[in-house]
Write a protein that holds these residues in place. Structure first.
Motif, short mmCIF file in Angstrom:
data_model
loop_
_atom_site.label_atom_id
_atom_site.label_comp_id
_atom_site.label_asym_id
_atom_site.label_seq_id
_atom_site.Cartn_x
_atom_site.Cartn_y
_atom_site.Cartn_z
N PHE A 80 0.85 -1.19 0.00
CA PHE A 80 0.00 0.00 0.00
C PHE A 80 0.88 1.24 0.00
CE2 PHE A 80 -2.73 -3.28 1.80
CZ PHE A 80 -3.87 -3.11 1.05
N ASP A 81 0.59 2.16 -0.93
CA ASP A 81 1.40 3.37 -1.07
C ASP A 81 1.23 4.31 0.12
OD1 ASP A 81 2.30 2.51 -3.55
OD2 ASP A 81 0.62 3.44 -4.60
N ASN A 82 0.02 4.41 0.61
CA ASN A 82 -0.30 5.34 1.69
C ASN A 82 -0.56 4.52 2.96
OD1 ASN A 82 -1.24 7.34 3.35
ND2 ASN A 82 -2.75 8.12 1.91
N ALA A 83 -0.01 4.94 4.07
CA ALA A 83 -0.19 4.22 5.33
C ALA A 83 -1.65 4.18 5.76
CB ALA A 83 0.66 4.85 6.43
N ASP A 84 -2.45 5.17 5.32
CA ASP A 84 -3.88 5.18 5.66
C ASP A 84 -4.66 4.08 4.96
OD1 ASP A 84 -3.53 7.35 7.32
OD2 ASP A 84 -4.01 8.81 5.75
N GLU A 85 -4.10 3.53 3.88
CA GLU A 85 -4.79 2.48 3.13
C GLU A 85 -4.59 1.09 3.73
OE1 GLU A 85 -3.25 2.81 -0.80
OE2 GLU A 85 -4.25 4.70 -1.21
N ILE A 86 -3.62 0.94 4.61
CA ILE A 86 -3.33 -0.37 5.19
C ILE A 86 -4.49 -0.78 6.10
CG2 ILE A 86 -1.76 -1.68 6.66
CD1 ILE A 86 0.46 0.22 5.77
N PRO A 87 -5.04 -1.99 5.90
CA PRO A 87 -6.13 -2.45 6.77
C PRO A 87 -5.67 -2.52 8.23
CG PRO A 87 -5.93 -3.85 4.84
CD PRO A 87 -4.74 -2.93 4.83
N HIS A 88 -6.60 -2.19 9.14
CA HIS A 88 -6.27 -2.14 10.56
C HIS A 88 -6.29 -3.52 11.21
CE1 HIS A 88 -6.22 2.19 10.56
NE2 HIS A 88 -7.35 2.18 9.88
#
Length: 102
Positions: A80-88
């Motif tokens: 994932f390019d953006n850390a916000d896109e990584i599933p929690h």
């Protein structure tokens, strides 16, 4: 999920999303977890595989479970390019095959 295209509103459970920019919020709501299927390899290690979409998957392997968790975290950060896109939430499903004589 109900989509009302006349008023440009998207209903998802109790959430109402009114602007196209808020579709990212809906994506984050749906993509808050990822499932890895874990199998033992012939060499004694573990292999993890997760499907992101029909053409997209993440595969990693390690010698033990603790190392595999670190490798999965690293693979998610790389994918994932953006850390916000990584599933929690990361769900690990261990698949074990056993053959016995009858």
């Amino acid at each position: 999920m109900f989509i009302n295209t006349i008023f440009n509103k998207f209903y998802f459970g109790n959430f109402v999303i009114q602007s196209p920019g808020s579709l990212y919020f809906l994506f984050r709501l749906l993509m808050n977890e990822i499932t890895f299927k874990i199998e033992e390899t012939n060499g004694g290690g573990l292999m993890a595989e997760a499907y992101i979409s029909e053409n997209e998957q993440i595969i990693t392997q390690a010698e033990n479970e603790a190392e595999l968790k670190m490798m999965i975290k690293d693979a998610l950060e790389c994918h994932f390019d953006n850390a916000d896109e990584i599933p929690h939430r990361v769900i690990l499903q261990f698949i074990r095959s056993e053959i016995f004589a009858f």
